[in-house]
Every structure is written in C-alpha cells, then in structure tokens.
Design a protein around this motif. Sequence first.
Motif, mmCIF file in Angstrom:
data_model
loop_
_atom_site.group_PDB
_atom_site.id
_atom_site.type_symbol
_atom_site.label_atom_id
_atom_site.label_comp_id
_atom_site.label_asym_id
_atom_site.label_seq_id
_atom_site.Cartn_x
_atom_site.Cartn_y
_atom_site.Cartn_z
ATOM 1 N N GLY A 67 38.390 45.199 47.608
ATOM 2 C CA GLY A 67 38.893 43.898 47.187
ATOM 3 C C GLY A 67 37.967 43.212 46.195
ATOM 4 O O GLY A 67 38.405 42.685 45.172
ATOM 5 N N ILE A 68 36.673 43.230 46.473
ATOM 6 C CA ILE A 68 35.703 42.590 45.574
ATOM 7 C C ILE A 68 35.713 43.274 44.212
ATOM 8 O O ILE A 68 35.743 42.612 43.171
ATOM 9 C CB ILE A 68 34.291 42.594 46.201
ATOM 10 C CG1 ILE A 68 34.258 41.643 47.397
ATOM 11 C CG2 ILE A 68 33.238 42.222 45.176
ATOM 12 C CD1 ILE A 68 32.990 41.734 48.233
ATOM 13 N N VAL A 69 35.713 44.612 44.208
ATOM 14 C CA VAL A 69 35.745 45.342 42.942
ATOM 15 C C VAL A 69 37.020 45.024 42.169
ATOM 16 O O VAL A 69 36.986 44.816 40.949
ATOM 17 C CB VAL A 69 35.609 46.865 43.188
ATOM 18 C CG1 VAL A 69 35.930 47.661 41.933
ATOM 19 C CG2 VAL A 69 34.227 47.196 43.695
ATOM 20 N N SER A 70 38.142 44.937 42.868
ATOM 21 C CA SER A 70 39.414 44.648 42.197
ATOM 22 C C SER A 70 39.459 43.239 41.623
ATOM 23 O O SER A 70 40.088 43.011 40.592
ATOM 24 C CB SER A 70 40.578 44.824 43.172
ATOM 25 O OG SER A 70 40.623 46.143 43.643
ATOM 26 N N ILE A 71 38.819 42.302 42.277
ATOM 27 C CA ILE A 71 38.808 40.915 41.794
ATOM 28 C C ILE A 71 37.878 40.782 40.587
ATOM 29 O O ILE A 71 38.225 40.162 39.580
ATOM 30 C CB ILE A 71 38.381 39.953 42.927
ATOM 31 C CG1 ILE A 71 39.446 39.909 44.017
ATOM 32 C CG2 ILE A 71 38.126 38.555 42.385
ATOM 33 C CD1 ILE A 71 38.990 39.256 45.315
ATOM 34 N N VAL A 72 36.694 41.387 40.682
ATOM 35 C CA VAL A 72 35.679 41.221 39.635
ATOM 36 C C VAL A 72 35.980 42.070 38.405
ATOM 37 O O VAL A 72 35.878 41.594 37.279
ATOM 38 C CB VAL A 72 34.278 41.552 40.206
ATOM 39 C CG1 VAL A 72 33.228 41.534 39.116
ATOM 40 C CG2 VAL A 72 33.922 40.577 41.307
ATOM 41 N N GLU A 73 36.338 43.328 38.615
ATOM 42 C CA GLU A 73 36.588 44.258 37.508
ATOM 43 C C GLU A 73 38.025 44.758 37.576
ATOM 44 O O GLU A 73 38.298 45.755 38.229
ATOM 45 C CB GLU A 73 35.621 45.451 37.586
ATOM 46 C CG GLU A 73 34.188 45.106 37.350
ATOM 47 C CD GLU A 73 33.910 44.729 35.899
ATOM 48 O OE1 GLU A 73 34.610 45.229 34.994
ATOM 49 O OE2 GLU A 73 33.005 43.908 35.687
ATOM 50 N N TRP A 94 42.520 40.434 46.274
ATOM 51 C CA TRP A 94 42.558 39.390 47.311
ATOM 52 C C TRP A 94 43.263 39.882 48.570
ATOM 53 O O TRP A 94 42.835 39.572 49.688
ATOM 54 C CB TRP A 94 43.229 38.124 46.775
ATOM 55 C CG TRP A 94 42.309 37.364 45.880
ATOM 56 C CD1 TRP A 94 42.374 37.263 44.524
ATOM 57 C CD2 TRP A 94 41.160 36.622 46.284
ATOM 58 N NE1 TRP A 94 41.341 36.503 44.052
ATOM 59 C CE2 TRP A 94 40.568 36.092 45.110
ATOM 60 C CE3 TRP A 94 40.566 36.352 47.507
ATOM 61 C CZ2 TRP A 94 39.425 35.306 45.136
ATOM 62 C CZ3 TRP A 94 39.420 35.569 47.536
ATOM 63 C CH2 TRP A 94 38.862 35.055 46.369
ATOM 64 N N ILE A 95 44.332 40.660 48.394
ATOM 65 C CA ILE A 95 45.051 41.213 49.556
ATOM 66 C C ILE A 95 44.112 42.102 50.369
ATOM 67 O O ILE A 95 44.002 41.971 51.593
ATOM 68 C CB ILE A 95 46.315 41.978 49.105
ATOM 69 C CG1 ILE A 95 47.361 41.004 48.569
ATOM 70 C CG2 ILE A 95 46.889 42.812 50.259
ATOM 71 C CD1 ILE A 95 48.546 41.659 47.878
ATOM 72 N N GLN A 139 45.402 54.078 43.815
ATOM 73 C CA GLN A 139 44.449 55.044 44.354
ATOM 74 C C GLN A 139 45.185 55.958 45.328
ATOM 75 O O GLN A 139 45.117 55.766 46.554
ATOM 76 C CB GLN A 139 43.308 54.336 45.069
ATOM 77 C CG GLN A 139 42.280 53.749 44.162
ATOM 78 C CD GLN A 139 40.910 53.874 44.764
ATOM 79 O OE1 GLN A 139 40.709 53.651 45.948
ATOM 80 N NE2 GLN A 139 39.962 54.231 43.926
ATOM 81 N N PRO A 140 45.900 56.954 44.812
ATOM 82 C CA PRO A 140 46.765 57.779 45.682
ATOM 83 C C PRO A 140 46.017 58.493 46.816
ATOM 84 O O PRO A 140 46.465 58.436 47.961
ATOM 85 C CB PRO A 140 47.387 58.787 44.721
ATOM 86 C CG PRO A 140 47.177 58.246 43.356
ATOM 87 C CD PRO A 140 46.013 57.323 43.412
#
Length: 184
Positions: A67-73, A94-95, A139-140
């Motif tokens: 989640g943090i990686v998806s929000i930041v980058e 966030w989810i 990310q399969p």
Amino acid sequence: MAGTSPTPETPAPGPGTGPGPGTGSSAERGRHGGGRHGAGRRAWASGGTMFAGVLMLVYGVIAVLVGIVSIVETDVYARVGTYLFRFDIAIWGWIHLIIGVIVALTGFSILRHVPGAKTVGVGIVSIALIANFLWLPYQPLWALVAIAIDIFIIWALCTDLDLPTADRPPTAESPPTADGPHPG
C-alpha cells in the motif's frame, strides 16, 4: 473366572470396553477428548489457528508495504492487459494499506485469544481475498499466492470455530452434565 457370565460389575469384553483406543462411553470420550473427533482434531485446529494468526500478521505487514509503495510511487505497478475493475494505483495503495492494518491487528488479536477475533478474521480475510482477486492485473503472481494464503486462513479459522462443544476440552467453568461434573 472362566465359565462365569458377565455381571454389571464385570462387563463382557466388546466394543467400547477394555484398554485401547475407543474405550469408554461416548459421554466419557466427549468429555476427555477421545472418540472420532478427539484430541488430534483439536490440536490440528489449534495449530492451524495459530499459524493463521501468524500468517495474518505477516500478510498484513506485506499489504501495508504494498500500500505504501502504491501510494508513494504510482509507476511501480503496471497493469497487465485490460481489466473491467480499473482503479488508480494510489487508490489501490490505500485499499491495501487499510486492509493490511486491519488484517495484522486481527492476526495479533487471534494470537492473544481475544474473543470474537476469529470471526472478525474470517470476515476481513474474505474482504482481502476479494481485493486480491481485483488486484490480479497489477501483480498476477503475488495476487494468486495471496488468494491461496487467504483461503488457508479462512479454512483454519472456520475449522476451529465449528468444533462441537463435546469435542472441546473441559474447563473449570464447564457446567456439569447428566453423567456428573467434569473432571477438573
């Protein structure tokens, strides 16, 4: 005492009497953990529940990191093909962050034997399973692994929830039965 017939004090040998597995009345087997669903099933369910709690802790921390990686980058994950359920990567972040925190806290609660934590665990991991299914195009491989872990966790928590009362170990708080009080 050859040639004597069995009396109430000395029952005839047969199923449910004598030494060995499956001996005693069904009430005794239920109270003491013997019988068809005895101590082995309890141990397996308890071990599975403990492992599910640990998996939930680890899975929750990984989901928080995703989640943090998806929000930041937002350019770290690329969508594979077209997919009906398209969300912005930051929204997915966030989810995963929210689900990860709740899963980790619930896993910790399961390990602490908090009442109701297993039921909450089944619910939140079911939601995580659905989220991982929707996360498949991003990310399969990880999504499939996470879905398999979610299925195991749900199974382990439900296996421990459905043990009949007779198969649970007696406690000091257990009410006496028709056969008398539980050993304590």
